[in-house]
Scaffold this motif. Sequence first.
Motif, short mmCIF file in Angstrom:
data_model
loop_
_atom_site.label_atom_id
_atom_site.label_comp_id
_atom_site.label_asym_id
_atom_site.label_seq_id
_atom_site.Cartn_x
_atom_site.Cartn_y
_atom_site.Cartn_z
N GLU A 170 0.24 -14.00 17.23
CA GLU A 170 1.68 -13.91 17.47
C GLU A 170 2.31 -12.86 16.55
N ALA A 171 1.82 -12.78 15.32
CA ALA A 171 2.35 -11.78 14.39
C ALA A 171 2.10 -10.37 14.93
N LEU A 172 0.92 -10.15 15.49
CA LEU A 172 0.61 -8.83 16.06
C LEU A 172 1.58 -8.48 17.19
N ARG A 173 1.89 -9.45 18.04
CA ARG A 173 2.82 -9.18 19.13
C ARG A 173 4.20 -8.82 18.59
N ALA A 174 4.61 -9.50 17.52
CA ALA A 174 5.91 -9.18 16.91
C ALA A 174 5.89 -7.77 16.32
N TYR A 175 4.79 -7.41 15.65
CA TYR A 175 4.70 -6.06 15.07
C TYR A 175 4.66 -4.99 16.17
N GLU A 176 4.01 -5.30 17.28
CA GLU A 176 3.99 -4.34 18.39
C GLU A 176 5.40 -4.12 18.94
N ALA A 177 6.18 -5.22 19.02
CA ALA A 177 7.58 -5.08 19.45
C ALA A 177 8.38 -4.25 18.45
N SER A 178 8.07 -4.42 17.16
CA SER A 178 8.72 -3.61 16.13
C SER A 178 8.44 -2.13 16.35
N LEU A 179 7.18 -1.79 16.63
CA LEU A 179 6.84 -0.39 16.89
C LEU A 179 7.58 0.14 18.10
N SER A 180 7.71 -0.70 19.13
CA SER A 180 8.35 -0.28 20.36
C SER A 180 9.83 0.06 20.13
N TRP A 181 10.52 -0.75 19.32
CA TRP A 181 11.95 -0.55 19.11
C TRP A 181 12.26 0.40 17.96
N PHE A 182 11.47 0.34 16.89
CA PHE A 182 11.84 1.04 15.66
C PHE A 182 10.87 2.15 15.26
N GLY A 183 9.81 2.34 16.06
CA GLY A 183 8.87 3.41 15.76
C GLY A 183 7.86 3.01 14.70
N GLU A 184 6.94 3.93 14.41
CA GLU A 184 5.85 3.64 13.48
C GLU A 184 6.35 3.72 12.03
N VAL A 185 6.14 2.63 11.32
CA VAL A 185 6.46 2.53 9.91
C VAL A 185 5.20 2.08 9.19
N ALA A 186 4.90 2.69 8.05
CA ALA A 186 3.64 2.44 7.37
C ALA A 186 3.44 0.95 7.09
N GLY A 187 4.48 0.27 6.62
CA GLY A 187 4.34 -1.14 6.29
C GLY A 187 3.97 -2.00 7.48
N THR A 188 4.54 -1.68 8.64
CA THR A 188 4.24 -2.44 9.86
C THR A 188 2.79 -2.19 10.28
N LEU A 189 2.37 -0.94 10.27
CA LEU A 189 0.99 -0.59 10.65
C LEU A 189 -0.01 -1.25 9.71
N TYR A 190 0.32 -1.29 8.43
CA TYR A 190 -0.55 -1.91 7.44
C TYR A 190 -0.73 -3.40 7.72
N ARG A 191 0.36 -4.08 8.01
CA ARG A 191 0.27 -5.51 8.29
C ARG A 191 -0.47 -5.78 9.60
N MET A 192 -0.36 -4.89 10.56
CA MET A 192 -1.14 -5.03 11.79
C MET A 192 -2.63 -4.93 11.50
N GLY A 193 -2.98 -4.05 10.57
CA GLY A 193 -4.37 -3.96 10.16
C GLY A 193 -4.85 -5.25 9.52
N GLN A 194 -4.01 -5.86 8.69
CA GLN A 194 -4.37 -7.13 8.06
C GLN A 194 -4.58 -8.22 9.10
N CYS A 195 -3.70 -8.28 10.09
CA CYS A 195 -3.83 -9.29 11.14
C CYS A 195 -5.13 -9.10 11.93
N CYS A 196 -5.42 -7.87 12.29
CA CYS A 196 -6.64 -7.59 13.05
C CYS A 196 -7.88 -7.97 12.24
N HIS A 197 -7.84 -7.69 10.93
CA HIS A 197 -8.97 -8.07 10.09
C HIS A 197 -9.14 -9.58 10.05
#
Length: 528
Positions: A453-480
């Motif tokens: 669910e966190a990944l889906r929220a971060y993906e929505a963040s990218l869709s609305w607000f663009g790529e931000v390093a902190g968001t991409l980093y946390r997506m990596g943590q979730c995938c791991h």
Amino acid sequence: MKEAEQVPFSRCGIWRSHREFFVAEGISAWNGRVPFYVTSNPYLAHAYATIIVRFLQDRRAAGGPVEGPALVLELGAGTGAFSYQVLRCLVELTGAVPDLAADLCYVMSDISERNLDFWSSHPAFAPFLEQGLLDFAFFDVESSGRLDLRVSQRVVERRPGQPAPPLVVIANYVFDAVPPDFFRLEDGRLSEVLVPESLTLPPNEEANASFEITRIDGSRWHGVAEPRYAPESVDRVLRDCAASQIEGGFLFPAAALGCLARLRETIAHEILLLVADKGILAPASIPEASRLTLGLHGGCASSLLDFYALECFARSQGGDAYTCQTEGIVTAAYSLGAEFSELPETRLALAQFLGVFNPGYLYDVVHYFQASKPGARLETLIALLELTLWDPYVVDQFFDVLLASLPYAGSYGIGKLSENLHRVADNFFYLPSAPDTFFQLGVLLQEMQHHDEALRAYEASLSWFGEVAGTLYRMGQCCHALRRVDDAVGWFRRALQQRPDFVEARGWIAQIEEDRREERHVDESGHP
């Protein structure tokens, strides 16, 4: 030296620059300068939507032929945030009455073409446009009559002798920003205060400054001819206000009343008006200086709306009034053309949503929590979120407290938060100045170990607000955490592209590569 021309207060330079501000700024006007939360939240939207549905049910029960769908006209819709909330609630509430939904059109209106363009391209409105539920119109409270709908290309104008469907008008934080006229009552004699045509606001960049107009250099009083206003219904209200024991100066909302008179004449004889605004119910009961103080909001102005004048107008039109006042705001409903005793479902909805716990109280509660939030427990904040219908603004205001409370929260608080964060996402409406609610939701879900669910929220963040390093980093943590190691490396690398000095992202990649080397070594040697 030529004497400055003197004009009614509503025609002075203050209101020209005020109008130019909103027309030119578009939705940028609400970027921290013009307040709007108290009249644009999910709780008020749900209350209005329920009242609207009950009103339409009352009118349907009354029977009689009508021509065209019932209209909900929102004046000065501004950012569109409140419109979105009301539309969502209307769709939900009319789900059990499909023919009611099919016979309804919500019209967002404004005087800024920039606002209309913003709404037209906003993805949040696409579903309502596809359903035929939503339309847009340029509408000027000071002069417009008929509605020229932009999407359907339909002109809404009552034909002589033709029965018109009922009209609901929403005017939140609108009439206080429409130019009023300035009058004085001294010893029973009514005078109008004329001011220099060149009168302007003092320079201000603050969101909540003030400007007292009790005495204006270069102004003069003159007697009021009868009638001062046309139509006569507006002029009659002026005389009612003058007879209300008021002494000294007062501002009269002639333009707002004129708008309602034109809507009755050109659109629908029967109107339900819903208003939430800063104002006064009994002008004679407050000091003159308070009545004559304008609020300044970094380029525009607002006055205290005279709700007594609105009530006088509604009752003069065979209607009724229902008003509730808190310290900061008045919430009111007015019927024009029918008394609430004739509208039983509407009356019950008003009692439930405005009489028991009106939206002004909600603002007071949120304000109290903001002042005391360091000591708030998760379970207490859950109660606040339930009360506000899981408002993104509340999550933003209390995000740090919510996050800090998670390690100490019990199963009830964690469970309620997990089950309802999707409602915050549903309530989200994008504005360029909006905080990244989806990132906040992602962090909360991630901390609760809900990595999918966190990944889906971060993906929505990218869709609305663009790529931000902190968001991409946390997506990596979730995938791991989900053992999607290749995806994790990909997100960490994208975080580094955004921020090459991101040490933590580089560390994760190094650790993953080290883990892979160890795994290969074990596979090749056959020993751990």
